[in-house]
Motif scaffolding. Sequence first.
Motif, short mmCIF file in Angstrom:
data_model
loop_
_atom_site.label_atom_id
_atom_site.label_comp_id
_atom_site.label_asym_id
_atom_site.label_seq_id
_atom_site.Cartn_x
_atom_site.Cartn_y
_atom_site.Cartn_z
N PHE A 1 0.84 -1.19 0.00
CA PHE A 1 0.00 0.00 0.00
C PHE A 1 0.88 1.25 0.00
O PHE A 1 0.68 2.16 -0.81
N TYR A 2 1.86 1.32 0.90
CA TYR A 2 2.73 2.50 0.98
C TYR A 2 3.58 2.65 -0.27
O TYR A 2 3.81 3.78 -0.74
N GLU A 3 4.03 1.55 -0.83
CA GLU A 3 4.80 1.59 -2.08
C GLU A 3 3.95 2.15 -3.21
O GLU A 3 4.39 3.03 -3.96
N MET A 4 2.73 1.64 -3.34
CA MET A 4 1.83 2.11 -4.39
C MET A 4 1.49 3.59 -4.20
O MET A 4 1.49 4.36 -5.16
N LYS A 5 1.22 3.97 -2.97
CA LYS A 5 0.86 5.36 -2.67
C LYS A 5 2.00 6.32 -3.06
O LYS A 5 1.75 7.39 -3.59
N ALA A 6 3.22 5.91 -2.80
CA ALA A 6 4.38 6.76 -3.07
C ALA A 6 4.80 6.76 -4.54
O ALA A 6 5.30 7.76 -5.04
N GLU A 7 4.60 5.64 -5.23
CA GLU A 7 5.20 5.48 -6.55
C GLU A 7 4.23 5.44 -7.73
O GLU A 7 4.64 5.63 -8.87
N VAL A 8 2.95 5.17 -7.47
CA VAL A 8 2.01 4.97 -8.57
C VAL A 8 0.94 6.07 -8.52
O VAL A 8 0.02 6.03 -7.71
N GLU A 9 1.10 7.03 -9.41
CA GLU A 9 0.21 8.18 -9.42
C GLU A 9 -1.25 7.80 -9.64
O GLU A 9 -2.16 8.41 -9.08
N ALA A 10 -1.50 6.75 -10.41
CA ALA A 10 -2.87 6.35 -10.73
C ALA A 10 -3.55 5.56 -9.60
O ALA A 10 -4.74 5.27 -9.69
N PHE A 11 -2.82 5.22 -8.54
CA PHE A 11 -3.40 4.47 -7.42
C PHE A 11 -4.27 5.40 -6.58
O PHE A 11 -3.83 6.45 -6.13
N ASP A 12 -5.52 5.01 -6.36
CA ASP A 12 -6.46 5.76 -5.53
C ASP A 12 -6.36 5.27 -4.09
O ASP A 12 -7.09 4.38 -3.67
N ALA A 13 -5.42 5.84 -3.34
CA ALA A 13 -5.16 5.40 -1.97
C ALA A 13 -6.38 5.58 -1.07
O ALA A 13 -6.59 4.80 -0.14
N ASP A 14 -7.21 6.60 -1.35
CA ASP A 14 -8.39 6.83 -0.52
C ASP A 14 -9.45 5.73 -0.70
O ASP A 14 -10.26 5.50 0.18
N GLY A 15 -9.42 5.06 -1.84
CA GLY A 15 -10.39 4.00 -2.10
C GLY A 15 -9.91 2.62 -1.71
O GLY A 15 -10.66 1.64 -1.84
N TYR A 16 -8.68 2.52 -1.23
CA TYR A 16 -8.08 1.24 -0.85
C TYR A 16 -8.83 0.65 0.35
O TYR A 16 -9.17 1.34 1.30
N THR A 17 -9.07 -0.66 0.29
CA THR A 17 -9.66 -1.37 1.43
C THR A 17 -8.93 -2.69 1.60
O THR A 17 -8.37 -3.24 0.64
#
Length: 77
Positions: free
Chosen positions: A45-61
């Motif tokens: 999750f933290y890797e995706m949040k930091a590195e992947v602009e298209a990742f919607d961290a607010d929608g992660y469950t």
Amino acid sequence: MSDTRLDVRDIPPAERHPKIHSAFAELESGDSLTLINDHEPKPLFYEMKAEVEAFDADGYTVEHRGPAEYIAIFPKN
């Protein structure tokens, strides 16, 4: 919107993140990647949040369903 499921429990740990990133990159905007894992994917999750602009961290469950089963949803903007 579509949902792609990826069960990584039988994939060697060193190969998991590259496979997950590849599957996520193939998604269209509004789609999500449902990941089935044997542990909570907090580092991913933290890797995706930091590195992947298209990742919607607010929608992660994430849901813990059993001793070796976590279901995490990674939505794509």
